[in-house]
Design an enzyme around this catalytic site. Structure first.
Site, PDB file in Angstrom:
ATOM      1  N   GLY A   9      -0.472   6.590   1.452  1.00 48.71           N
ATOM      2  CA  GLY A   9       0.082   5.315   1.005  1.00 48.71           C
ATOM      3  C   GLY A   9       0.375   4.319   2.106  1.00 48.71           C
TER       4      GLY A   9
ATOM      5  N   GLU B  67       5.913   3.960   6.578  1.00 49.27           N
ATOM      6  CA  GLU B  67       5.856   4.509   5.213  1.00 49.27           C
ATOM      7  C   GLU B  67       5.525   3.411   4.218  1.00 49.27           C
ATOM      8  OE1 GLU B  67       5.776   6.804   3.149  1.00 49.27           O
ATOM      9  OE2 GLU B  67       7.075   8.503   3.609  1.00 49.27           O
ATOM     10  N   ASP B  68       4.977   3.812   3.085  1.00 49.29           N
ATOM     11  CA  ASP B  68       4.730   2.849   2.007  1.00 49.29           C
ATOM     12  C   ASP B  68       6.016   2.531   1.247  1.00 49.29           C
ATOM     13  OD1 ASP B  68       4.882   5.434   0.942  1.00 49.29           O
ATOM     14  OD2 ASP B  68       3.093   5.246  -0.301  1.00 49.29           O
TER      15      ASP B  68
ATOM     16  N   ASP C  12      12.032   6.220  -1.565  1.00 45.92           N
ATOM     17  CA  ASP C  12      12.602   6.312  -2.908  1.00 45.92           C
ATOM     18  C   ASP C  12      13.913   7.098  -2.791  1.00 45.92           C
ATOM     19  OD1 ASP C  12      12.771   6.340  -5.707  1.00 45.92           O
ATOM     20  OD2 ASP C  12      11.354   7.964  -5.941  1.00 45.92           O
TER      21      ASP C  12
ATOM     22  N   GLY D   8      14.474   9.248  -0.554  1.00 43.65           N
ATOM     23  CA  GLY D   8      14.672   9.446   0.886  1.00 43.65           C
ATOM     24  C   GLY D   8      14.456  10.888   1.319  1.00 43.65           C
TER      25      GLY D   8
ATOM     26  N   THR E 113      11.692  12.692   1.364  1.00 43.42           N
ATOM     27  CA  THR E 113      10.503  12.843   2.206  1.00 43.42           C
ATOM     28  C   THR E 113      10.803  12.374   3.627  1.00 43.42           C
ATOM     29  OG1 THR E 113       9.170  12.348   0.264  1.00 43.42           O
ATOM     30  CG2 THR E 113       8.041  12.286   2.380  1.00 43.42           C
ATOM     31  N   LEU E 114      11.472  11.230   3.703  1.00 46.55           N
ATOM     32  CA  LEU E 114      11.818  10.685   5.017  1.00 46.55           C
ATOM     33  C   LEU E 114      12.740  11.637   5.774  1.00 46.55           C
ATOM     34  CD1 LEU E 114      11.867   8.520   7.147  1.00 46.55           C
ATOM     35  CD2 LEU E 114      13.631   7.338   5.845  1.00 46.55           C
TER      36      LEU E 114
ATOM     37  N   LYS F 147      13.227   1.416  -2.509  1.00 48.62           N
ATOM     38  CA  LYS F 147      13.880   1.501  -3.831  1.00 48.62           C
ATOM     39  C   LYS F 147      15.297   1.982  -3.585  1.00 48.62           C
ATOM     40  CE  LYS F 147      10.327   3.182  -6.886  1.00 48.62           C
ATOM     41  NZ  LYS F 147       9.916   4.319  -7.720  1.00 48.62           N
TER      42      LYS F 147
ATOM     43  N   PHE G 273       7.968   1.922 -11.111  1.00 49.90           N
ATOM     44  CA  PHE G 273       6.935   2.671 -10.414  1.00 49.90           C
ATOM     45  C   PHE G 273       5.907   1.693  -9.858  1.00 49.90           C
ATOM     46  CE2 PHE G 273       3.460   5.445  -9.448  1.00 49.90           C
ATOM     47  CZ  PHE G 273       4.122   6.513  -8.884  1.00 49.90           C
TER      48      PHE G 273
ATOM     49  N   ASP H 239      -0.112   4.671  -4.967  1.00 49.43           N
ATOM     50  CA  ASP H 239      -0.972   5.176  -6.037  1.00 49.43           C
ATOM     51  C   ASP H 239      -0.194   5.713  -7.228  1.00 49.43           C
ATOM     52  OD1 ASP H 239       0.001   7.564  -4.620  1.00 49.43           O
ATOM     53  OD2 ASP H 239      -1.378   8.639  -5.943  1.00 49.43           O
TER      54      ASP H 239
ATOM     55  N   ARG I 278      -4.632   2.328  -5.334  1.00 47.21           N
ATOM     56  CA  ARG I 278      -4.276   2.057  -3.929  1.00 47.21           C
ATOM     57  C   ARG I 278      -4.905   0.764  -3.437  1.00 47.21           C
ATOM     58  NH1 ARG I 278      -1.843   6.665  -1.873  1.00 47.21           N
ATOM     59  NH2 ARG I 278      -2.641   8.664  -2.604  1.00 47.21           N
TER      60      ARG I 278
HETATM   61  P1  IMP Z   1      11.107  10.100  -1.757  1.00 46.74           P
HETATM   62  O1  IMP Z   1      11.004  11.413  -1.049  1.00 46.74           O
HETATM   63  O2  IMP Z   1      11.769  10.246  -3.101  1.00 46.74           O
HETATM   64  O3  IMP Z   1      11.739   9.012  -0.949  1.00 46.74           O
HETATM   65  O4  IMP Z   1       9.653   9.676  -2.156  1.00 46.74           O
HETATM   66  C1  IMP Z   1       8.828   9.182  -1.243  1.00 46.74           C
HETATM   67  C2  IMP Z   1       7.376   9.275  -1.645  1.00 46.74           C
HETATM   68  O5  IMP Z   1       7.163   9.330  -3.069  1.00 46.74           O
HETATM   69  C3  IMP Z   1       6.703   8.039  -1.185  1.00 46.74           C
HETATM   70  O6  IMP Z   1       6.260   8.178   0.139  1.00 46.74           O
HETATM   71  C4  IMP Z   1       5.579   7.884  -2.187  1.00 46.74           C
HETATM   72  O7  IMP Z   1       4.470   8.627  -1.759  1.00 46.74           O
HETATM   73  C5  IMP Z   1       6.140   8.459  -3.461  1.00 46.74           C
HETATM   74  N1  IMP Z   1       6.701   7.400  -4.324  1.00 46.74           N
HETATM   75  C6  IMP Z   1       8.009   7.143  -4.579  1.00 46.74           C
HETATM   76  N2  IMP Z   1       8.161   6.097  -5.400  1.00 46.74           N
HETATM   77  C7  IMP Z   1       6.914   5.664  -5.678  1.00 46.74           C
HETATM   78  C8  IMP Z   1       6.400   4.557  -6.449  1.00 46.74           C
HETATM   79  O8  IMP Z   1       7.113   3.741  -7.081  1.00 46.74           O
HETATM   80  N3  IMP Z   1       5.048   4.432  -6.464  1.00 46.74           N
HETATM   81  C9  IMP Z   1       4.206   5.265  -5.800  1.00 46.74           C
HETATM   82  N4  IMP Z   1       4.637   6.291  -5.056  1.00 46.74           N
HETATM   83  C10 IMP Z   1       5.982   6.493  -4.996  1.00 46.74           C
HETATM   84 MG    MG Z   2       4.509   8.146   0.933  1.00 37.68          MG
END
Ligand code: IMP
Ligand code: MG
Length: 177
Positions: free
Chosen positions: A42, A97-98, A101, A103, A105-106, A129, A150, A157, A163
């Protein structure tokens, strides 16, 4: 279910904001080297456009993580699919990062990369977000704060689709008649 996309952020607005972020980064890292760590897939569109506006000596590497399956909500389990290929010890690392959400993953990637002892570590995301955050993560550069929808396009994606849209849209589902 039919998938419909509602335009939220225009292409021109994205380009303008990416340039603004690059100006801030150029100022903050003046006279320094910078190493971009781009999260696949992303973050690629964003990282490529951002990097074209950066003026310091720059290197770029990529890593790939999974946190979402093909659905709309996080599966909560994060896996590293592909690691960076270069050592980051002693480097000024900027993670690109794209979207942030929850956090989670970060937080996972930050914990992993900080153990490698970069000289500095900061985060740049196109979308934030912020209302969905459940972790305490610091993000230095944010393109756009968005509400809880979303998002697809400009790298983001749904089930690997959309994408390539040049704008950011909201994905909605409609019952087929
Ligand atoms: P987190 O771990 O919840 O912060 O999610 C992060 C990852 O989820 C992002 O890097 C995206 O790959 C995916 N993601 C979260 N929200 C969206 C969205 O609205 N559209 C597409 N991908 C998302
Ligand atoms: Mg991502």
């Amino acid at each position: 279910m039919e998938e419909i996309i509602i335009k939220k952020i225009e292409e021109e607005e994205i380009h303008k904001r990416v340039k603004e972020l690059a100006d801030m980064i150029n100022e903050d890292y003046k006279d320094k080297n910078l190493h971009l760590a781009c999260v696949l897939k992303g973050g690629v569109y964003f990282a490529c456009e951002l990097s074209r506006h950066l003026t310091m000596p720059l290197t770029i590497d990529f890593l790939s993580l999974s946190s979402y399956g093909d659905g709309l909500t996080s599966q909560g389990v994060i896996t590293l699919n592909h690691d960076l290929t270069q050592n980051i010890a002693g480097k000024n690392v900027l993670l690109v990062e794209d979207i942030i959400d929850t956090g989670k993953t970060l937080q996972y990637v930050e914990n992993m990369l900080l153990k490698r002892e970069p000289k500095t570590f900061n985060v740049c995301t196109l979308l934030d977000k912020v209302s969905r955050r459940v972790t305490d993560v610091e993000i230095r550069y944010v393109g756009f704060e968005i509400e809880d929808y979303f998002a697809v396009g400009y790298g983001l994606d749904y089930a690997q689709k959309y994408r390539n849209l040049p704008y950011i849209g909201e994905l909605q589902f409609k019952e087929e008649a």
